[in-house]
Design an enzyme around this catalytic site. Structure first.
Site, PDB file in Angstrom:
ATOM      1  N   GLN A  52       0.834  -1.095   0.011  1.00 19.61           N
ATOM      2  CA  GLN A  52      -0.010  -0.060   0.154  1.00 19.61           C
ATOM      3  C   GLN A  52       0.913   1.334  -0.104  1.00 19.61           C
ATOM      4  O   GLN A  52       0.185   2.480   0.142  1.00 19.61           O
ATOM      5  CB  GLN A  52      -0.890   0.050   1.082  1.00 19.61           C
ATOM      6  CG  GLN A  52      -1.975  -1.309   1.214  1.00 19.61           C
ATOM      7  CD  GLN A  52      -2.857  -1.359   2.451  1.00 19.61           C
ATOM      8  OE1 GLN A  52      -2.770  -0.412   3.541  1.00 19.61           O
ATOM      9  NE2 GLN A  52      -3.551  -2.132   2.560  1.00 19.61           N
ATOM     10  N   HIS A 116      -0.913  -0.078   5.554  1.00 20.33           N
ATOM     11  CA  HIS A 116      -1.793   1.320   6.529  1.00 20.33           C
ATOM     12  C   HIS A 116      -0.704   2.483   6.712  1.00 20.33           C
ATOM     13  O   HIS A 116      -0.021   2.705   7.858  1.00 20.33           O
ATOM     14  CB  HIS A 116      -2.134   0.797   7.848  1.00 20.33           C
ATOM     15  CG  HIS A 116      -3.197  -0.123   7.461  1.00 20.33           C
ATOM     16  ND1 HIS A 116      -3.875  -0.577   8.693  1.00 20.33           N
ATOM     17  CD2 HIS A 116      -3.889  -0.734   6.533  1.00 20.33           C
ATOM     18  CE1 HIS A 116      -4.915  -1.515   8.298  1.00 20.33           C
ATOM     19  NE2 HIS A 116      -4.989  -1.673   7.201  1.00 20.33           N
ATOM     20  N   GLU A 211     -15.538   3.674   9.070  1.00 15.72           N
ATOM     21  CA  GLU A 211     -16.013   4.673   9.995  1.00 15.72           C
ATOM     22  C   GLU A 211     -15.757   6.061   9.328  1.00 15.72           C
ATOM     23  O   GLU A 211     -15.007   6.641   8.595  1.00 15.72           O
ATOM     24  CB  GLU A 211     -15.158   5.025  11.230  1.00 15.72           C
ATOM     25  CG  GLU A 211     -15.474   3.634  12.099  1.00 15.72           C
ATOM     26  CD  GLU A 211     -14.814   3.720  13.348  1.00 15.72           C
ATOM     27  OE1 GLU A 211     -15.003   2.741  14.073  1.00 15.72           O
ATOM     28  OE2 GLU A 211     -14.199   4.917  13.695  1.00 15.72           O
ATOM     29  N   TYR A 221     -10.392   8.164  19.279  1.00 19.75           N
ATOM     30  CA  TYR A 221     -11.207   7.584  18.432  1.00 19.75           C
ATOM     31  C   TYR A 221     -11.491   5.946  18.604  1.00 19.75           C
ATOM     32  O   TYR A 221     -12.049   5.450  18.083  1.00 19.75           O
ATOM     33  CB  TYR A 221     -11.226   7.913  17.072  1.00 19.75           C
ATOM     34  CG  TYR A 221     -11.752   9.204  16.963  1.00 19.75           C
ATOM     35  CD1 TYR A 221     -12.969   9.803  16.719  1.00 19.75           C
ATOM     36  CD2 TYR A 221     -10.938  10.330  17.436  1.00 19.75           C
ATOM     37  CE1 TYR A 221     -13.357  11.074  16.615  1.00 19.75           C
ATOM     38  CE2 TYR A 221     -11.202  11.532  17.511  1.00 19.75           C
ATOM     39  CZ  TYR A 221     -12.499  12.070  16.993  1.00 19.75           C
ATOM     40  OH  TYR A 221     -12.849  13.397  17.040  1.00 19.75           O
ATOM     41  N   TYR A 232     -10.970  -9.508   8.947  1.00 17.77           N
ATOM     42  CA  TYR A 232     -11.073 -10.048   7.783  1.00 17.77           C
ATOM     43  C   TYR A 232     -11.271 -11.659   7.777  1.00 17.77           C
ATOM     44  O   TYR A 232     -12.070 -11.995   6.832  1.00 17.77           O
ATOM     45  CB  TYR A 232     -10.043  -9.704   6.810  1.00 17.77           C
ATOM     46  CG  TYR A 232      -9.781  -8.247   6.594  1.00 17.77           C
ATOM     47  CD1 TYR A 232     -10.986  -7.250   6.223  1.00 17.77           C
ATOM     48  CD2 TYR A 232      -8.537  -7.564   6.729  1.00 17.77           C
ATOM     49  CE1 TYR A 232     -10.715  -6.148   6.414  1.00 17.77           C
ATOM     50  CE2 TYR A 232      -8.370  -6.259   6.454  1.00 17.77           C
ATOM     51  CZ  TYR A 232      -9.589  -5.419   6.194  1.00 17.77           C
ATOM     52  OH  TYR A 232      -9.523  -3.963   5.889  1.00 17.77           O
TER      53      TYR A 232
END
Length: 365
Positions: A52, A116, A211, A221, A232
């Site tokens: 990523q 991430h 979210e 949060y 997953y």
């Protein structure tokens, strides 16, 4: 508007109708208002494009017309791994290279992983640069989202030169990094300020837990202690519940997920019915999502461009109220969305192509 982009990650309209685009492998290009694809801009630092990672978001200085300064985030290759880094540079007068390139934020810790990174950049009405990060995904790294001694799983707030604002909530607190604005996030790849100057983020959750969050200074949060959804694999998220005292609840969450990326509050005149809506790209469902907000709650959700079946990576509003979208694939596309014209108003096949907007209501929400 253009094709032939390799995994475009971010789009940023430039004054005059041209568009700046980042490509995940590490290139930054300008696409002309006519759709001509420019050469890679020289001076972009090396990126770690595995998984990523790569060249991520881009944002113009609030004074870009005068200072030609560009900010971007990327997965920086480092000794022992990589990490999300933010740099800035001055676009040369011929717009072919970056000058005075300087790193203004290097997140810690470095980690040898490929997932991430976050990361979106957004300038607030206060003139500060807000930077979102991910917690690097792997189970041993998740705890960092709840700790203040690192930058992972956070919203960060810095001056445009990288220095720390004195009114950040954790300035002066022992064992806390002063750049931190909020904590407890999983992987924020969408961030936008609303017309009232408030920051909203949309973050990738696990299975059944994407979210939408309204960001408030100093708040927690929840991730990975508070979360919706499951792993997953289908297993429960170890130690997580959907609510705990002292942790913020999401304004909205998706189950099934959409895999959000890129966000834009619409304030333009081209689509009056869309004013105040929050647009979010969807990677998994391959569409553009429009959220209708009423009193800070989601009152409606519309799915657009679903028939094109492309992973929407980013969406931004242009000066004329048009929307620009980039799609995440090897032969990525740049779209320009304008109001549909009647046949008598269309002067060329080109304008007809740019005006095509298709709609898909409500499915999978």
């Amino acid at each position: 508007m253009a094709t032939g982009l390799e995994q475009p990650w971010a789009v940023e309209p430039l004054p005059g109708g041209d568009v700046l685009v980042t490509e995940k492998p590490g290139r930054m290009r300008i696409v002309s208002a006519k759709g001509d694809l420019g050469p890679p801009i020289v001076g972009v630092p090396a990126v770690d494009a595995r998984g990523q990672g790569g060249l991520l978001d881009v944002a113009l200085s609030p004074n870009f017309a005068a200072d030609r300064t560009i900010y971007w985030s990327y997965a920086e290759p480092r000794r022992g791994g990589n990490g999300t880094t933010v740099a800035r540079g001055v676009l040369s007068p011929d717009r072919r290279s970056l000058e005075q390139v300087r790193v203004i934020l290097r997140t810690i810790p470095t980690y040898d992983g490929t997932k991430h990174y976050g990361s979106r950049l957004a300038f607030g009405p206060d003139g500060m640069l807000y930077v979102t990060t991910g917690e690097r995904s792997d189970t041993p790294m998740r705890v960092h989202a709840q700790r203040l001694d690192n930058h992972l799983g956070k919203v960060l707030r810095i001056h445009p030169d990288g220095s720390v604002p004195k009114d950040n909530p954790f300035v002066g607190q022992p064992n806390a990094l002063p750049e931190i604005w909020t904590l407890g996030h999983r992987n924020i790849q969408a961030a936008a300020f609303d017309p009232e100057g408030r920051l909203w983020v949309v973050e990738h959750g696990t299975r059944g837990g994407d979210e939408l969050n309204l960001i408030v200074k100093g708040k927690n949060y929840g991730w990975p202690l508070v979360a919706y959804g499951e792993e997953y694999s289908g297993e429960p998220i170890a130690g997580a519940v959907t609510a705990r005292p002292g942790f913020e609840q999401p304004v909205y969450y998706w189950d099934p997920v959409i895999a959000p990326s890129g966000a834009q509050f619409y304030t333009g005149d081209a689509f009056p019915a869309w004013r105040g809506s929050l647009f979010v790209g969807s990677l998994k469902e391959r569409r553009l999502v429009r959220l209708v907000l009423v009193n800070d709650r989601v009152a409606g959700e519309e799915h657009l461009l679903a028939d094109r079946r492309q992973r929407v990576r980013d969406v931004r509003q242009g000066a004329g109220g048009e929307l620009y979208v980039v799609t995440d694939k090897g032969n990525g596309e740049l779209w320009k969305i304008v109001p549909k014209q009647s046949p008598g108003d269309i002067s060329s096949k080109s304008s007809d192509k740019l005006s095509a907007v298709r709609r898909h209501d409500g499915a999978d929400r």
